[in-house]
Design an enzyme around this catalytic site. Structure first.
Site, PDB file in Angstrom:
ATOM      1  N   ALA A   1       0.811  -1.215   0.000  1.00  0.00           N
ATOM      2  CA  ALA A   1       0.000   0.000   0.000  1.00  0.00           C
ATOM      3  C   ALA A   1       0.846   1.269   0.000  1.00  0.00           C
ATOM      4  O   ALA A   1       0.488   2.265  -0.640  1.00  0.00           O
ATOM      5  CB  ALA A   1      -0.936  -0.004   1.211  1.00  0.00           C
ATOM      6  N   ASP A   2       1.964   1.254   0.692  1.00  0.00           N
ATOM      7  CA  ASP A   2       2.819   2.439   0.794  1.00  0.00           C
ATOM      8  C   ASP A   2       3.197   2.986  -0.576  1.00  0.00           C
ATOM      9  O   ASP A   2       3.315   4.201  -0.776  1.00  0.00           O
ATOM     10  CB  ASP A   2       4.107   2.110   1.551  1.00  0.00           C
ATOM     11  CG  ASP A   2       3.890   1.370   2.854  1.00  0.00           C
ATOM     12  OD1 ASP A   2       2.959   0.531   2.917  1.00  0.00           O
ATOM     13  OD2 ASP A   2       4.659   1.594   3.799  1.00  0.00           O
ATOM     14  N   ALA A   3       3.398   2.083  -1.529  1.00  0.00           N
ATOM     15  CA  ALA A   3       3.869   2.488  -2.853  1.00  0.00           C
ATOM     16  C   ALA A   3       2.897   3.423  -3.553  1.00  0.00           C
ATOM     17  O   ALA A   3       3.288   4.200  -4.430  1.00  0.00           O
ATOM     18  CB  ALA A   3       4.102   1.247  -3.725  1.00  0.00           C
TER      19      ALA A   3
ATOM     20  N   TYR B   1       1.472   5.955  -2.329  1.00  0.00           N
ATOM     21  CA  TYR B   1       1.900   7.331  -2.024  1.00  0.00           C
ATOM     22  C   TYR B   1       3.287   7.599  -2.596  1.00  0.00           C
ATOM     23  O   TYR B   1       3.555   8.668  -3.136  1.00  0.00           O
ATOM     24  CB  TYR B   1       1.931   7.578  -0.515  1.00  0.00           C
ATOM     25  CG  TYR B   1       2.391   8.988  -0.176  1.00  0.00           C
ATOM     26  CD1 TYR B   1       1.470  10.024  -0.097  1.00  0.00           C
ATOM     27  CD2 TYR B   1       3.739   9.292   0.040  1.00  0.00           C
ATOM     28  CE1 TYR B   1       1.873  11.316   0.194  1.00  0.00           C
ATOM     29  CE2 TYR B   1       4.147  10.577   0.332  1.00  0.00           C
ATOM     30  CZ  TYR B   1       3.220  11.582   0.402  1.00  0.00           C
ATOM     31  OH  TYR B   1       3.627  12.868   0.678  1.00  0.00           O
TER      32      TYR B   1
END
Length: 770
Positions: A161-163, A165
């Site tokens: 999920a971080d990717a 952003y």
């Protein structure tokens, strides 16, 4: 018994007095505005952390926040902080050059993980900086890496999920810069893969990655486990993408749909205290407040309300509770931001957070939220009320005037009903948005073009301004012995710093770099010189002729089509440097000791320079301070100099060096000196550099002070001398240049330019806010 009763009565009488005294001692801290909080947090971070850190995601996320603060405030020091970081990392993420070795399919911090999103976050900041100063080398690595990814068939790059952003905003920013639709199409393809992997269609939340998908993974109480920071990265990333994505893009509706769905889901699981727990649907999994996820959600929701994608009435209570937590509990008195979960990927059962849990990325996302809160409070993005007003700029002279004028910033803020910052737009009568700048000393700059005896009208209203390319810019160049170099659309200059002084080279004055283009050229010149110098030195060992040839087509000491450095300074005042004088002897200053960039485009550059203490007659600790500025469109820098520590009056002077190749082309006026400089190689260059120093304030004497024995090509100076200067006073004058191959073809034209500038100072444009 009576004595006891009396004692009790006395004690009871004393209690309220003591409590009242304590109450009086307790200071009630005034509540800071969101803008004040932005400044407090960012200044604290930069004061306590150096910018020379690597470009991995955690540092890079802070810099996305810092650039948002710069976008809001225009504060030159914030841009410089990002610039130092970008140059430290050579405008790159992971540095492996061999594309066959590039990786992304698993977590990795090594330099071969070029396609791994955590090494691409830095590209957001590089692209933001490129928008204002578009030098190709700044995004060369960005384009190399992202073009490679965009051209690959694979779509499984964003498996956590971080990717969303870290990388999605890179794609939209690249589209803005290049206009190439492939970056938007790759963004869509990659996002579809991530969405199918991590999006829960029932809860409308995202799992952190494939390992955490229910029911294979559950919380300790058997519930779905959605990590707040992970979903925060997604919501914030979607907001950033939608901010830059064209309304007409084919797949925009899908991003909007997911953004709205995620916003609704996020709002439903906020805690009553305003924060979100680390496991969003199971508060017991990791109890207590957490700041990074909360800040990302706050930013994402604020952006949606500000830009009309989310209903204000529904989301405002959610936002207010979140901001109360962020500003009341997470924010500490010193400006640090606590309760940030350390680097990880899930809600960790039993993990306790405190005020001391402060991180780079946590500060960065707090700043994102705080900047958007400023715009929310001031209603500046989509203004509900029309507070537009006009400014008239009137020209009393019978000549056309085009120059930068100043407005009082506080007056503008009050008229608009905003707390400050770049929350407004300025339009000309054609309805075109024009550039403006907020200065360090509380002015708003606008470039006015006004006909003879005419009036130009500008309209000011709330709104987010466009990003304009700088026409004035400068910085310190540690790669070139600490030069301070600056330029505008007419010319470029530099002065010398501590590293040069330590080398023993005696160069005291301001240098002139000629140019024949309104675009900025200095950073590119230094970059090419820095890259080519070691190559040329190595080549010279085996083939001197080839090395000389390569030098000629790359060095800024030769005209590569946009000007060059061909002005001699050495142990002189160069062009416009101030100095104290004893009789006819000049007390040459050496290099600056400390500097501070105060303003840095798009319309004005300002730097403060402080020099080492020096001895003058009997005064042991005389310190010189200069504030130097250059506006768009002007041939002349403004210099204000002050000498502290003088107990007795001295003469001070400025002017221009006279070179031995031409000692006659000097003009001494009553309030100026000017000279047609022959350059460092008159026969080879076959052009002239026109230089001058102007003294519109105070009584001065202009004169030539020539050396008995000319040295190193220098015959003396043309000076304007101020008699009996008193220590601590500020003296302001102007200095500048032009080039015979650009804006002044001969010395007569240069004189007209000088006369026009001095006349303009005596008869300023009249600015009236209607």
């Amino acid at each position: 018994m009576r004595l006891l009763s009396t004692g009790i009565a006395l004690a009871l009488m004393l209690i309220p007095v003591s409590m009242d005294a304590k109450a009086k001692k307790k200071k009630v801290e005034p509540r800071l505005s969101a803008l004040e909080i932005v400044e407090k947090v960012n200044k604290h971070w930069q004061k306590t952390n150096k910018p020379e850190v690597n470009a991995f995601w955690d540092n890079a996320v802070y810099f996305t926040g810092n650039m948002e603060v710069y976008r809001l405030t225009g504060n030159a020091s914030y841009f410089e902080y990002s610039d130092k970081w970008a140059r430290y990392n050579k405008w790159s993420g992971a540095t492996e050059k061999d594309q066959s070795k590039w990786k992304y399919k698993n977590y990795g911090e090594g330099n071969e993980y070029v396609l791994f999103g955590d090494w691409q976050t830095c590209f957001q900041t590089y692209l933001d900086m490129y928008e204002t100063n578009p030098d190709p080398y700044k995004i060369a690595r960005v384009k190399e890496v992202m073009a490679r990814e965009a051209n690959m068939c694979a779509t499984d790059f964003w498996w956590w999920a971080d990717a969303l952003y870290m990388v999605m905003p890179v794609m939209t920013k690249l589209y803005k810069v290049t206009g190439d639709i492939k970056y938007l199409d790759k963004l869509y393809a990659n996002f579809k893969y991530a969405d199918e992997l991590m999006f829960d269609k029932e809860e409308h939340l995202y799992y952190r990655d494939g390992k955490y998908v229910y029911p294979a993974h559950k919380t300790a109480d058997g519930k779905k486990d959605f990590w707040a920071r992970g979903d925060g990265w997604v919501l914030a990333g979607l907001a950033k993408v939608l901010a830059d994505m064209p309304q007409s893009y084919t797949h925009r509706h899908f991003f909007v749909e997911r953004y709205v769905q995620l916003s609704e889901a996020v709002a439903k699981c906020q805690q009553k205290e305003g924060y979100w727990t680390r496991s969003m649907l199971d508060a017991k999994q990791a109890e207590g407040p957490e700041t990074s996820g909360t800040a990302l959600f706050t930013y994402g929701l604020l952006w949606g309300v500000n830009n009309g994608l989310l209903d204000r009435a529904y989301y405002e209570p959610v936002i207010n509770r979140a901001w109360d937590y962020l500003s009341g509990k997470a924010l500490q008195a010193d400006g640090s931001v606590g309760y940030v979960q350390p680097i990880g990927e899930k809600a960790v059962r039993g993990q306790k957070l405190s005020v001391t849990d402060v991180t780079n990325f946590g500060t960065g996302v707090f700043l994102l939220a705080a900047c958007e809160k400023v715009r929310f409070d001031d209603g500046s993005v989509r203004a509900a009320e029309d507070k537009a007003f006009t400014v008239n700029v009137t020209n009393s002279q019978n000549v056309f005037r085009q120059e930068v004028v100043e407005l009082d910033a506080k007056t503008i803020y009050q008229r608009l009903g905003i707390t400050g910052g770049r929350q407004f737009q300025i339009y000309n009568v054609l309805g075109q948005q024009v550039a403006y700048q907020i200065t360090y000393d509380g002015k708003i700059l606008v470039e006015a073009s006004v006909r003879p005896h005419g009036t130009a009208t500008y309209t000011i209203k709330k709104g987010t301004p466009k990003t304009f390319v700088n026409t004035c810019y400068g910085r310190m160049y540690p790669e070139r012995v600490d030069d301070i170099a600056w330029e505008n659309d007419r010319g470029a200059y530099r002065c010398y710093g501590p590293a040069l002084q330590r080398s023993g080279e005696d160069a005291y004055g301001n240098d002139v770099w000629v140019k024949n283009t309104p675009g900025l050229v200095v950073e590119q010149r230094y970059y090419i010189e820095d890259v080519m110098k070691p190559v040329i030195a190595e080549l010279k060992k085996t083939n001197k002729a080839a090395a000389d040839s390569l030098n000629m087509i790359t060095s800024y000491h030769f005209d590569q089509g946009h000007g060059l450095d061909c002005y001699k300074v050495g142990p002189t005042l160069g062009c416009g440097t101030p100095a104290m004088m004893i009789g006819d002897s000049i007390l040459f200053p050496y290099c600056y000791k400390d500097y501070e960039l105060l303003d840095n485009g798009p319309l004005r550059f300002t730097v403060k320079l402080v020099y080492n203490p020096t001895k003058v007659r009997g005064d042991e600790n005389v310190i010189e301070t200069r504030i130097l500025s250059l506006d768009k469109g002007s041939n002349f820098n403004k210099m204000t100099v002050c000498y502290d520590g003088l107990k007795q009056a001295v003469d001070i002077a400025s002017g221009v060096v006279i070179h031995t190749e031409d000692t006659e082309s000097v003009v001494l006026g009553k309030d100026f000196v000017q000279y047609a400089d022959p350059t460092d190689n008159p026969n080879g260059q076959n052009f002239q550099i026109y230089v001058a120093a102007l003294f519109p304030k105070g009584l001065i004497t202009t004169k030539k002070v020539m050396y008995v024995n000319p040295t190193r090509g220098n015959s003396g100076h043309a000076l304007g001398v101020v008699k009996d200067y008193k220590g601590g006073d500020k003296y302001t004058y102007y200095f500048g240049s032009a080039w015979s191959k650009y804006d002044c073809r001969n010395q007569q034209e240069w004189q007209l330019r000088i006369d026009s500038f001095l006349s303009g100072l005596r008869n300023p444009l009249n600015v009236i806010i209607k």
